[in-house]
Motif scaffolding. Structure first.
Motif, PDB file in Angstrom:
ATOM      1  N   ASP A  40       0.839  -1.192   0.000  1.00 40.05           N
ATOM      2  CA  ASP A  40       0.000   0.000   0.000  1.00 40.05           C
ATOM      3  C   ASP A  40       0.873   1.241   0.000  1.00 40.05           C
ATOM      4  O   ASP A  40       1.853   1.322   0.750  1.00 40.05           O
ATOM      5  N   GLU A  41       0.506   2.206  -0.829  1.00 37.08           N
ATOM      6  CA  GLU A  41       1.017   3.571  -0.701  1.00 37.08           C
ATOM      7  C   GLU A  41      -0.086   4.357  -0.017  1.00 37.08           C
ATOM      8  O   GLU A  41      -1.163   4.549  -0.584  1.00 37.08           O
ATOM      9  N   PHE A  42       0.143   4.788   1.225  1.00 40.59           N
ATOM     10  CA  PHE A  42      -0.932   5.413   2.003  1.00 40.59           C
ATOM     11  C   PHE A  42      -0.760   6.928   2.073  1.00 40.59           C
ATOM     12  O   PHE A  42       0.356   7.454   2.047  1.00 40.59           O
ATOM     13  N   THR A  43      -1.898   7.606   2.152  1.00 43.03           N
ATOM     14  CA  THR A  43      -1.947   9.054   2.338  1.00 43.03           C
ATOM     15  C   THR A  43      -2.951   9.339   3.441  1.00 43.03           C
ATOM     16  O   THR A  43      -4.118   8.945   3.335  1.00 43.03           O
ATOM     17  N   VAL A  44      -2.510  10.017   4.493  1.00 46.54           N
ATOM     18  CA  VAL A  44      -3.352  10.201   5.675  1.00 46.54           C
ATOM     19  C   VAL A  44      -3.248  11.632   6.180  1.00 46.54           C
ATOM     20  O   VAL A  44      -2.165  12.208   6.228  1.00 46.54           O
ATOM     21  N   THR A  56       5.205  -6.578   8.804  1.00 50.54           N
ATOM     22  CA  THR A  56       4.868  -5.331   8.119  1.00 50.54           C
ATOM     23  C   THR A  56       6.108  -4.443   8.084  1.00 50.54           C
ATOM     24  O   THR A  56       6.827  -4.318   9.082  1.00 50.54           O
ATOM     25  N   VAL A  57       6.354  -3.841   6.919  1.00 46.07           N
ATOM     26  CA  VAL A  57       7.471  -2.911   6.751  1.00 46.07           C
ATOM     27  C   VAL A  57       6.878  -1.567   6.361  1.00 46.07           C
ATOM     28  O   VAL A  57       6.290  -1.431   5.283  1.00 46.07           O
ATOM     29  N   LEU A  90       4.519  -2.582   3.294  1.00 50.75           N
ATOM     30  CA  LEU A  90       4.673  -3.869   2.639  1.00 50.75           C
ATOM     31  C   LEU A  90       4.420  -4.970   3.664  1.00 50.75           C
ATOM     32  O   LEU A  90       4.922  -4.903   4.780  1.00 50.75           O
ATOM     33  N   TRP A  91       3.637  -5.982   3.284  1.00 50.45           N
ATOM     34  CA  TRP A  91       3.417  -7.152   4.133  1.00 50.45           C
ATOM     35  C   TRP A  91       4.213  -8.317   3.552  1.00 50.45           C
ATOM     36  O   TRP A  91       4.077  -8.648   2.371  1.00 50.45           O
ATOM     37  N   TYR A 108      15.132  -4.867  -0.485  1.00 46.45           N
ATOM     38  CA  TYR A 108      14.218  -3.721  -0.553  1.00 46.45           C
ATOM     39  C   TYR A 108      15.087  -2.473  -0.697  1.00 46.45           C
ATOM     40  O   TYR A 108      15.791  -2.088   0.224  1.00 46.45           O
ATOM     41  N   VAL A 109      15.033  -1.837  -1.870  1.00 47.70           N
ATOM     42  CA  VAL A 109      15.900  -0.691  -2.156  1.00 47.70           C
ATOM     43  C   VAL A 109      15.081   0.450  -2.755  1.00 47.70           C
ATOM     44  O   VAL A 109      14.252   0.232  -3.650  1.00 47.70           O
ATOM     45  N   ASP A 110      15.313   1.655  -2.254  1.00 50.35           N
ATOM     46  CA  ASP A 110      14.694   2.880  -2.762  1.00 50.35           C
ATOM     47  C   ASP A 110      15.722   3.577  -3.661  1.00 50.35           C
ATOM     48  O   ASP A 110      16.747   4.062  -3.183  1.00 50.35           O
TER      49      ASP A 110
END
Length: 338
Positions: A96-100, A116-117, A168-169, A225-227
């Protein structure tokens, strides 16, 4: 289904179309360092040649647009993995890309059987759980939470304004599903960074290795996992372990992945091979995450926030949560202060 199980499902909110984050939110009454495991790889960048140094370059085999949907309490997420076009990608269960914005968020809810990450792109989130753990992750920070046998927690925005991130799960193997919960948290300044020789590509390594940098995070389910951030005109040739499932999620900009062009909010599933080539041929920076993991090859039975190997184990998880046992002993007496 017995009357008892139906009542339990109703209590947990799992009767129909459950929200993955909050389907099991129910109130009762009043209602250690880890061994480092990294993926050793050689990475290079070139702005002059598009020749990939791979025997079997990975191609895009599926392209999914993460469309907005409501989730949690007033939050919005763009779900790619976990929607009907891409139910899962062993060992990955959800992205998920979340916006809150306050007061929205993800109030008290349980998890069992996976990790969860949470990676903050903007703003800050405060986390607290029923074991007394509490903290705030800010822009660029990472929380790697192993739920194991059971956690009940909340994830809420820490202030005003917009709060964005990726969650990420990652599935756990059958032997690890009932381990004790644990956390690994990295502040932005402590995340390993790598850079290509020509300076055109930068990497923030959350797990595994890239561009000469290695993460200290222990991945119980072997994970990379790399950005990546790529300047206009730059190229990247990134090795990915053969046999691992891999995907790319584009955060911002436009890039060419193999031969497939993608823009923000697209998830690209990569086929088999030993590496992926990326080219930013646009005039803007490109930012994306590359994630890969070793498949578990086990049955996946998921019901809301519980992920196990069989239907019987799911029913047991629901009962444990309802009755407050086998890891959920503190659930009935706890509520977050959010």
């Amino acid at each position: 289904m017995t009357t008892t199980m139906m009542r339990l499902r109703q209590h947990l909110g799992l009767v129909s179309s459950p929200s993955i984050y909050t389907s099991a939110i129910a109130r009762f009454g009043n209602n250690t360092p880890h061994r480092r495991r990294t993926t050793r790889s050689r990475t290079m960048s070139s702005s002059a040649s598009d020749a990939a140094p791979f025997e079997k370059p990975r191609a895009v085999v599926k392209k999914v647009l993460a469309e907005s949907q409501p989730e949690g309490q007033g939050a919005t997420v763009r779900r790619s993995i976990g929607r009907h076009e891409l139910r899962n990608l062993d060992p990955f269960l959800l992205l998920d890309e979340f916006t809150v914005y306050k007061p929205a968020g993800f109030p008290d809810h349980p998890h069992r059987g996976f990790e969860t990450v949470t990676y903050m792109l903007e703003g800050a989130f405060t986390h607290q759980d029923f074991a007394g753990h509490k903290g705030t992750i800010k822009t660029g920070d990472v929380q790697w939470m192993t739920a194991g046998r059971g956690i009940v927690h909340s994830e809420m925005p820490a202030g005003d304004g917009v709060h964005k991130g990726l969650q990420l799960w990652i599935n756990l193997s059958s032997k690890d599903k009932m381990i004790e919960p644990r956390y690994q948290e990295l502040e932005s300044k402590d995340i390993s960074r790598g850079e290509s020789e020509d300076g055109g590509v930068e990497a923030r390594v959350i797990a595994g290795e890239a561009l000469g940098a290695a993460s200290p995070v222990y991945t119980r389910t072997p994970t990379m996992y790399v950005d990546f951030t790529m300047r206009p005109g730059s190229r990247l040739h990134q090795p990915v372990p053969e046999g691992w499932n891999a995907f790319v999620y584009v955060v911002d900009g436009e890039g060419v992945f193999g031969r497939e062009t993608a823009t923000a909010h697209y998830c690209l599933v990569l086929g088999p091979g030993d590496g992926v080539s990326v080219w930013n041929r646009s005039t803007r920076p490109l930012r994306f995450v590359l994630v890969a993991g070793q498949p578990l090859g086990e049955p996946v039975v998921q019901h809301g926030p519980f992920v196990m190997n069989s239907r019987a184990q799911i029913q047991k998880a629901m009962e444990d949560y309802y009755y407050g046992k086998n890891g959920f002993e503190r659930a009935g007496q706890w509520s977050s202060s959010a």
